[in-house]
Design a protein around this motif. Structure first.
Motif, mmCIF file in Angstrom:
data_model
loop_
_atom_site.group_PDB
_atom_site.id
_atom_site.type_symbol
_atom_site.label_atom_id
_atom_site.label_comp_id
_atom_site.label_asym_id
_atom_site.label_seq_id
_atom_site.Cartn_x
_atom_site.Cartn_y
_atom_site.Cartn_z
ATOM 1 N N ASN A 291 34.616 44.349 34.091
ATOM 2 C CA ASN A 291 34.588 45.146 35.317
ATOM 3 C C ASN A 291 33.409 44.733 36.189
ATOM 4 N N HIS A 292 33.708 44.427 37.423
ATOM 5 C CA HIS A 292 32.654 44.135 38.406
ATOM 6 C C HIS A 292 33.215 44.551 39.756
ATOM 7 N N ASN A 293 32.914 45.771 40.168
ATOM 8 C CA ASN A 293 33.453 46.305 41.414
ATOM 9 C C ASN A 293 32.808 45.645 42.629
ATOM 10 N N THR B 113 30.508 36.426 40.441
ATOM 11 C CA THR B 113 30.683 36.912 39.072
ATOM 12 C C THR B 113 32.165 37.032 38.732
ATOM 13 N N ILE B 114 32.963 37.560 39.670
ATOM 14 C CA ILE B 114 34.411 37.672 39.439
ATOM 15 C C ILE B 114 35.009 36.288 39.214
ATOM 16 N N PRO C 145 43.046 41.339 40.934
ATOM 17 C CA PRO C 145 42.487 41.928 39.719
ATOM 18 C C PRO C 145 43.598 42.593 38.910
ATOM 19 N N GLU C 146 43.560 42.382 37.605
ATOM 20 C CA GLU C 146 44.579 43.029 36.769
ATOM 21 C C GLU C 146 44.427 44.543 36.778
ATOM 22 N N CYS D 108 38.677 43.376 36.253
ATOM 23 C CA CYS D 108 38.763 44.776 36.670
ATOM 24 C C CYS D 108 37.818 44.925 37.849
ATOM 25 N N SER D 109 38.353 45.172 39.047
ATOM 26 C CA SER D 109 37.492 45.253 40.222
ATOM 27 C C SER D 109 38.108 46.155 41.282
#
Length: 329
Positions: free
Chosen positions: A153-155, A178-179, A218-219, A190-191
Motif C-alpha cells: 500500500n502506498h497511497n 515507489t508504486i 492498482p489492484e 494498493c493505492s
C-alpha cells in the motif's frame, strides 16, 4: 475487459462524477456486477507494527512526530505478536493482513529484516500480506516479494495539484516512483487516497485520473474519508458527508472496473444504510477490527452482523491467483 481504460481525461471523469447520485450508483452497481461477485467483500485487518515518531509532515496524520497528538510512540513489534494478531484476524474472517509502520522510507537494517520475517510468518498462514512502510527502492521491493509479500500500500493521497497543501516532506513523484518499484517486483499495488482534507471536487477527480491512467490500475483502491485528529493541522476539518464518499466510490468503480475498491477510514462514523449504499456503488473491500493504525473502526462483530443483514460474505484469500492457476491448468 473493454471497459478497462488507461486514457481517461479529466472531462470524462468529471462527467461521471457529476451525474445525479442515483443514476451514478446504478451505473456503478451495473459495472460492479460485470467484473465482481456483488456478494463478496474482501476483509482486511491492519496492524500498526511501528507506531508514531514519523519525520514526515502529512497534515492528516497523528503519527507525525512534529504534531502533539495522543498517539504514543511504540517501537517495532515482535514477530510472535504479529502472528497472534494475524491468527485472531483470520479467525474473524480476514483474508488479508496489512502491516503498517510509521516510517518515511524503508532502511536496510535489522528492523527491515524483522519485517521480512513478519511477512514470511503471515504468508505461511494462507493469508495475503500487505505492507505500508513508506518509500521503498526497487531492491527492497524485490526482497519483500521474495519473502512472500502479496500487496504493497502506498497511497497518492490526493491530486498532484493539491498535494503540496498537505505534505512538504516528499514529492508526488516520490510516491509514483515507489508504486513503480513495487510493480517491477511483481507485487500487487494498493493505492488510493483521502477525501475531506479541504480539497476541491476537481482534486478528487484528479486523484482518480492519476490512478486510472496508470499503465496498470492498482489492484486495490482505498477510498478514505478524513478522520480529523486533535493536534494535526486538519483537526478542524468537517467530516465528509456520506453521499460524497458514495459518489467517490461509484466514480472509482466506473473508471477502474476491475480493481477492488476499499471503503476505508471514516467508516466508523457511517450508518449501516450508508455503508450499504457504498457496497451498492462498487465498494468490495473493508478494513475490519477496532482500529485503523491509530483511528477508530467498527469491530469484527459489528461487521459480521452487517454482512449477515446485507447478504455479504468475506472473499477468500488469493482468489485471483487461484483463478489464474485454474485457467493455466
Amino acid at each position: 475487459m473493454a471497459d478497462v481504460r488507461h486514457n481517461w481525461t479529466l472531462e470524462e471523469i468529471s462527467e461521471i462524477y457529476h451525474k445525479p447520485l442515483m443514476e451514478l450508483v446504478f451505473e456503478a452497481a451495473t459495472m460492479h456486477r460485470k467484473y465482481h461477485d456483488p456478494k463478496e467483500v474482501q476483509v482486511s485487518s491492519l496492524i500498526s507494527i511501528k507506531t508514531g515518531g514519523c519525520p514526515e509532515d502529512c497534515a492528516y496524520c497523528p503519527q507525525a512526530a512534529r504534531y502533539h497528538t495522543d498517539v504514543k510512540v511504540h517501537k517495532l513489534m515482535e514477530v510472535e505478536e504479529v502472528r497472534a494478531q494475524a491468527e485472531s484476524a483470520k479467525a474473524n474472517g480476514a483474508s488479508r493482513m496489512c502491516l503498517g509502520a510509521a516510517w518515511r522510507e524503508v532502511r536496510d537494517n535489522k528492523d527491515f529484516d524483522k519485517v521480512l520475517d513478519m511477512v514470511k510468518t503471515v504468508n505461511s498462514m494462507d493469508m495475503e500480506v500487505c505492507c505500508t512502510l513508506g518509500m521503498v527502492s526497487e531492491e527492497q521491493a524485490k526482497r519483500l516479494a521474495d519473502a512472500g509479500l502479496f500487496a504493497y500500500n502506498h497511497n497518492i493521497d490526493t491530486s498532484e495539484a493539491f498535494y503540496d497543501d498537505i505534505i512538504s516532506t516528499r514529492e508526488y513523484d516520490d510516491r509514483l516512483k515507489t508504486i513503480d518499484n513495487v510493480r517491477k517486483a511483481k507485487i500487487s499495488v494498493c493505492s488510493g487516497g483521502i477525501i475531506g482534507m479541504g480539497e476541491s471536487a476537481e482534486d478528487r477527480m484528479g486523484m482518480l485520473l492519476t490512478l486510472a491512467n496508470m499503465d496498470q490500475h492498482p489492484e486495490s483502491v482505498p477510498v478514505n474519508a478524513l478522520v480529523p485528529v486533535e493536534g494535526t493541522p486538519l483537526a478542524e476539518q468537517p467530516r465528509v458527508a456520506a453521499h460524497e464518499l458514495i459518489r467517490m466510490i461509484a466514480t472509482a468503480r466506473l473508471v477502474m472496473p476491475a480493481s477492488v475498491v476499499r471503503l476505508s477510514a471514516g467508516r466508523e462514523g457511517m450508518s449501516l444504510t450508508e455503508q450499504a449504499l457504498c457496497f451498492m456503488a462498487g465498494a468490495n473491500s473493508i478494513f475490519a477490527g477496532d482500529k485503523l493504525l491509530t483511528t477508530p473502526n467498527p469491530d469484527f462483530n459489528d461487521d459480521k452482523e452487517m454482512f449477515d443483514l446485507l447478504g455479504l460474505q468475506p472473499r477468500e484469500a488469493f482468489k485471483e491467483v487461484k483463478k489464474e492457476t485454474e485457467v493455466e491448468a
